[in-house]
Write an enzyme that holds these catalytic residues in place. Structure first.
Site, PDB file in Angstrom:
ATOM      1  N   GLN A  43     -53.559  37.556  15.679  1.00  0.00           N
ATOM      2  CA  GLN A  43     -53.126  36.556  16.658  1.00  0.00           C
ATOM      3  C   GLN A  43     -54.181  36.439  17.752  1.00  0.00           C
ATOM      4  O   GLN A  43     -54.571  37.445  18.346  1.00  0.00           O
ATOM      5  CB  GLN A  43     -51.793  36.997  17.300  1.00  0.00           C
ATOM      6  CG  GLN A  43     -51.288  36.049  18.370  1.00  0.00           C
ATOM      7  CD  GLN A  43     -50.252  36.693  19.305  1.00  0.00           C
ATOM      8  OE1 GLN A  43     -50.340  36.566  20.526  1.00  0.00           O
ATOM      9  NE2 GLN A  43     -49.269  37.393  18.741  1.00  0.00           N
ATOM     10  N   GLU A  46     -55.336  34.129  24.212  1.00  0.00           N
ATOM     11  CA  GLU A  46     -56.330  33.785  25.223  1.00  0.00           C
ATOM     12  C   GLU A  46     -55.622  33.104  26.375  1.00  0.00           C
ATOM     13  O   GLU A  46     -55.108  31.994  26.241  1.00  0.00           O
ATOM     14  CB  GLU A  46     -57.389  32.845  24.622  1.00  0.00           C
ATOM     15  CG  GLU A  46     -58.270  33.516  23.597  1.00  0.00           C
ATOM     16  CD  GLU A  46     -59.091  34.660  24.184  1.00  0.00           C
ATOM     17  OE1 GLU A  46     -59.325  34.679  25.418  1.00  0.00           O
ATOM     18  OE2 GLU A  46     -59.482  35.556  23.412  1.00  0.00           O
ATOM     19  N   LYS A  47     -55.585  33.764  27.522  1.00  0.00           N
ATOM     20  CA  LYS A  47     -54.851  33.211  28.650  1.00  0.00           C
ATOM     21  C   LYS A  47     -55.768  32.451  29.613  1.00  0.00           C
ATOM     22  O   LYS A  47     -55.292  31.700  30.453  1.00  0.00           O
ATOM     23  CB  LYS A  47     -54.112  34.328  29.396  1.00  0.00           C
ATOM     24  CG  LYS A  47     -53.054  35.038  28.537  1.00  0.00           C
ATOM     25  CD  LYS A  47     -51.934  34.070  28.156  1.00  0.00           C
ATOM     26  CE  LYS A  47     -50.825  34.764  27.390  1.00  0.00           C
ATOM     27  NZ  LYS A  47     -49.874  33.776  26.822  1.00  0.00           N
ATOM     28  N   ASN A  75     -51.524  32.343  20.005  1.00  0.00           N
ATOM     29  CA  ASN A  75     -50.511  32.632  21.003  1.00  0.00           C
ATOM     30  C   ASN A  75     -50.223  31.376  21.818  1.00  0.00           C
ATOM     31  O   ASN A  75     -51.146  30.778  22.393  1.00  0.00           O
ATOM     32  CB  ASN A  75     -51.010  33.756  21.920  1.00  0.00           C
ATOM     33  CG  ASN A  75     -49.972  34.143  22.953  1.00  0.00           C
ATOM     34  OD1 ASN A  75     -49.690  33.392  23.881  1.00  0.00           O
ATOM     35  ND2 ASN A  75     -49.405  35.303  22.785  1.00  0.00           N
ATOM     36  N   VAL A 201     -53.150  45.736  20.660  1.00  0.00           N
ATOM     37  CA  VAL A 201     -54.290  45.099  21.313  1.00  0.00           C
ATOM     38  C   VAL A 201     -55.369  46.153  21.594  1.00  0.00           C
ATOM     39  O   VAL A 201     -56.346  46.269  20.867  1.00  0.00           O
ATOM     40  CB  VAL A 201     -53.900  44.389  22.632  1.00  0.00           C
ATOM     41  CG1 VAL A 201     -55.094  43.591  23.162  1.00  0.00           C
ATOM     42  CG2 VAL A 201     -52.692  43.479  22.443  1.00  0.00           C
ATOM     43  N   LYS A 366     -29.379  70.597  19.227  1.00  0.00           N
ATOM     44  CA  LYS A 366     -28.309  71.585  19.155  1.00  0.00           C
ATOM     45  C   LYS A 366     -27.498  71.545  20.433  1.00  0.00           C
ATOM     46  O   LYS A 366     -28.065  71.464  21.521  1.00  0.00           O
ATOM     47  CB  LYS A 366     -28.971  72.961  19.010  1.00  0.00           C
ATOM     48  CG  LYS A 366     -28.088  74.095  18.812  1.00  0.00           C
ATOM     49  CD  LYS A 366     -28.520  75.270  19.693  1.00  0.00           C
ATOM     50  CE  LYS A 366     -27.466  75.583  20.680  1.00  0.00           C
ATOM     51  NZ  LYS A 366     -27.479  75.397  21.997  1.00  0.00           N
ATOM     52  N   CYS A 444     -28.179  79.342  23.923  1.00  0.00           N
ATOM     53  CA  CYS A 444     -29.633  79.231  24.138  1.00  0.00           C
ATOM     54  C   CYS A 444     -30.395  80.109  23.155  1.00  0.00           C
ATOM     55  O   CYS A 444     -31.435  79.696  22.640  1.00  0.00           O
ATOM     56  CB  CYS A 444     -29.991  79.624  25.566  1.00  0.00           C
ATOM     57  SG  CYS A 444     -29.213  78.564  26.794  1.00  0.00           S
TER      58      CYS A 444
HETATM   59  N1  3NM Z   1     -47.051  41.560  24.589  1.00  0.00           N
HETATM   60  P1  3NM Z   1     -51.575  47.132  23.966  1.00  0.00           P
HETATM   61  S1  3NM Z   1     -46.967  43.957  25.371  1.00  0.00           S
HETATM   62  C1  3NM Z   1     -49.475  41.071  24.348  1.00  0.00           C
HETATM   63  O1  3NM Z   1     -44.065  43.226  25.441  1.00  0.00           O
HETATM   64  C2  3NM Z   1     -48.361  41.986  24.653  1.00  0.00           C
HETATM   65  O2  3NM Z   1     -44.317  41.283  24.557  1.00  0.00           O
HETATM   66  C3  3NM Z   1     -46.217  42.507  24.944  1.00  0.00           C
HETATM   67  O3  3NM Z   1     -51.200  45.641  24.325  1.00  0.00           O
HETATM   68  C4  3NM Z   1     -44.767  42.314  24.997  1.00  0.00           C
HETATM   69  O4  3NM Z   1     -51.459  47.281  22.499  1.00  0.00           O
HETATM   70  C5  3NM Z   1     -48.489  43.282  25.061  1.00  0.00           C
HETATM   71  O5  3NM Z   1     -53.005  47.245  24.429  1.00  0.00           O
HETATM   72  C6  3NM Z   1     -49.756  44.045  25.213  1.00  0.00           C
HETATM   73  O6  3NM Z   1     -50.675  48.008  24.775  1.00  0.00           O
HETATM   74  C7  3NM Z   1     -49.941  45.104  24.189  1.00  0.00           C
HETATM   75 MG    MG Z   2     -46.708  33.040  25.987  1.00  0.00          MG
END
Ligand code: 3NM
Ligand code: MG
Length: 531
Positions: A43, A46-47, A75, A201, A366, A444
């Site tokens: 995927q 790109e923001k 995305n 990611v 336990k 314990c």
């Molecule tokens: N979405 P990494 S968390 C793009 O919770 C993305 O929907 C998320 O990155 C969600 O593998 C996330 O580096 C980033 O932690 C995940």
């Molecule tokens: Mg989005």
């Protein structure tokens, strides 16, 4: 070209983040290497990019993905997906509605949706998405999260909604090669519905060697997919049919094995029972290490055969060590025995237990009726301090079976009759003596003995790594621990020099040290339940 949606492999789902690339690493080179290492679907996320640059990036990425026949998704941006003619889109909760995206995209396009609540999942099912991304399962540096971390138990609840729908699921958020096996084992519904894959990611994108990073993840994923049906609940290397005879023979074999293996057992336990726990560990043939310093936990994991975590006199400052110790034990496939002492007594203890069980996978939990009821969240049994009030559960065997399924580990319920289940088989044991109730910490020390046998089982010569999160037979080890303690208790109570609880404890340690397989064979009172 339209892809047959049934053939999409979500096993290792790469989400890109070009800002995470190491210095001088080319994006397309990284992408291609990660696919060579085992990424099965990509995927582009790109923001910041302008539309024309995003389209260009997608077109170039598609050439690489096509070369390996890997699906490519975009995305959020349906327009970019259309312009670059990729395989589909991944939508967030505030992106374009699934129905609208479906109308715009070519027939057969893949549409995925981010979900972080059960109601998002219900909605995703109504909207007929192809897959969902569940997150964030762990904490992540890669994205600013707008909702709380779900944890593995939460992901399991969401997977339960998908049963029978044909919709696939990946988890996302902070997944890396260290926590991946635990993530896969923890993220499972009660009916054994597991993840179809994980989305990653930073563990891939930030690596200078993305081929190697992906391969490491892929190996764990493939091994889990091959074995999880068998090894989530049942870590058995021996006969799968449980009978009284098979239990006794497994237990007596372990009593021998522990004397050969002499496993080191790392114990993070309470200050009331520390000395007697160390003594009983020695008596059954193992060696104790009582250590709580967080910075030495990883080193100890390497040398120890197993870990006991007991929250009896827990303070907030102990939490970090328990977290690290359990996590490293999971990574190294060492058993973790959890004794949630008095979990019903305070919300501090409840929060600690919840946090720990979300962080690592226990192999055995336990507790007495009050503790396990509090852990399961039922009000059937009340507790007072660390003791149960009342006689316990209406159907204890069914209760431990269900809790074993939920926590995906062996559960031991102690009481006048002890119950042990791995979620499939359940046994009850009717050994013991009332003097065991009149010394402090008999529960314990049971934890220490169970941990000793679990460690012995995971170190035994005849055990092979089956891809599960533990090596060895935790079910038999837990039964061995209970039988050995309760039978030694019976023998100690009968001794002429034992006049009461004061003289009972040293006699118990003596009996534990001298107990033979023949005595266990002769005195054990075992019932196997088929529920
Ligand atoms: N979405 P990494 S968390 C793009 O919770 C993305 O929907 C998320 O990155 C969600 O593998 C996330 O580096 C980033 O932690 C995940
Ligand atoms: Mg989005």
């Amino acid at each position: 070209t339209t892809r047959n949606m049934k053939n999409i492999d979500y096993t290792l789902y790469l989400v890109t983040g070009r800002n995470l690339l190491p210095p001088n690493k080319d994006f397309f080179e990284s992408l291609e290497e990660s696919i060579q290492g085992g990424v099965t679907i990509v995927q582009l996320r790109e923001k910041e990019l302008d539309t024309s640059e995003f389209v260009e990036l997608a077109v170039k990425s598609k050439i690489i993905c096509d070369k390996y026949n890997i699906p490519l998704l975009i995305n959020d941006r349906v327009d970019v997906a259309l312009a670059a003619n990729v395989d589909g889109v991944h939508l967030g909760q505030s992106d374009m509605a699934v129905k609208r995206a479906r109308e715009l995209l070519p027939h057969g396009s893949i549409i995925g949706l981010s979900c972080n609540t059960v109601s998002h999942v219900k909605d995703a099912i109504k909207q007929k998405v192809d897959y969902i991304g569940i997150g964030a399962v762990w904490g992540t540096q890669t994205k600013k999260l707008t909702s709380p971390i779900i944890g593995v138990h939460g992901v399991g609840d969401m997977l339960a909604e998908l049963e029978g729908t044909g919709i696939e699921a990946v988890a996302i958020g902070g997944i890396n090669s260290i926590n991946l096996l635990r993530t896969l084992h923890g993220c499972v519904s009660l009916k054994n519905r597991a993840l179809d894959g994980v989305a990653v990611v930073s563990d891939i994108m930030a690596s200078p060697d993305p081929r190697c990073a992906s391969r490491k993840l892929k190996d764990i994923l493939v091994n889990f997919q091959r074995h999880h049906k068998f090894y989530c609940l049942r870590h058995r290397g021996r006969s799968d049919v449980v009978t009284v005879d098979s239990v006794v023979s497994g237990v007596t074999q372990l009593m021998n094995e522990i004397k050969n293996a002499r496993p080191l057992v790392h114990q993070i336990t309470n200050t009331v029972v520390s000395t007697q726990s160390a003594n009983v560990t020695l008596a059954v043939g193992a060696s104790p290490i009582m250590a709580t310093e967080p910075s030495e936990m990883q080193d100890l994991s390497r040398v120890c055969g197993g870990l006991l975590v007991n929250i009896g006199t827990m303070r907030a400052e102990n939490l970090e060590g328990m977290m690290i110790a359990g996590t490293s034990a999971n990574v190294l496939k060492k058993p973790v025995i959890f004794d949630p002492v008095g979990v019903g007594a305070s919300s501090f203890r409840k929060d600690c237990v919840k946090g720990l069980l979300n962080k690592w996978q226990a192999s055995v939990i336990k507790g007495n009726a009050g503790e396990l009821a509090a852990l399961a969240g039922t009000t059937e049994v009340e507790s007072k301090g660390v003791d149960s009030v009342g006689s316990g559960f209406k159907n204890p065997a069914e209760f431990v079976r269900n809790l074993a399924r939920r926590e995906r580990c062996v559960v031991v319920l102690t009481g006048p009759i002890d119950y042990i289940s791995d979620g499939i088989s359940t046994v009850s044991l009717d050994n013991g003596h009332e003097l065991l109730e009149r010394i402090t910490g008999s529960g314990c020390i049971l934890g220490s003995i169970v941990a000793s046998y679990c460690a012995a089982s995971s170190q035994a010569d005849n055990i092979t790594d089956n891809g599960g999160i533990f090596r060895g037979d935790m079910f038999t080890a837990a039964i061995a621990g209970v039988l050995v303690l309760t039978i030694a208790g019976e023998l100690a109570a009968k001794r002429h020099d034992v006049k009461g609880p004061g003289s009972f404890l040293p006699a118990l340690i003596d009996e534990l040290a001298s107990l033979t397989a023949d005595q266990v064979r002769e005195l054990s009172k075992i019932t196997v339940k088929h529920l």
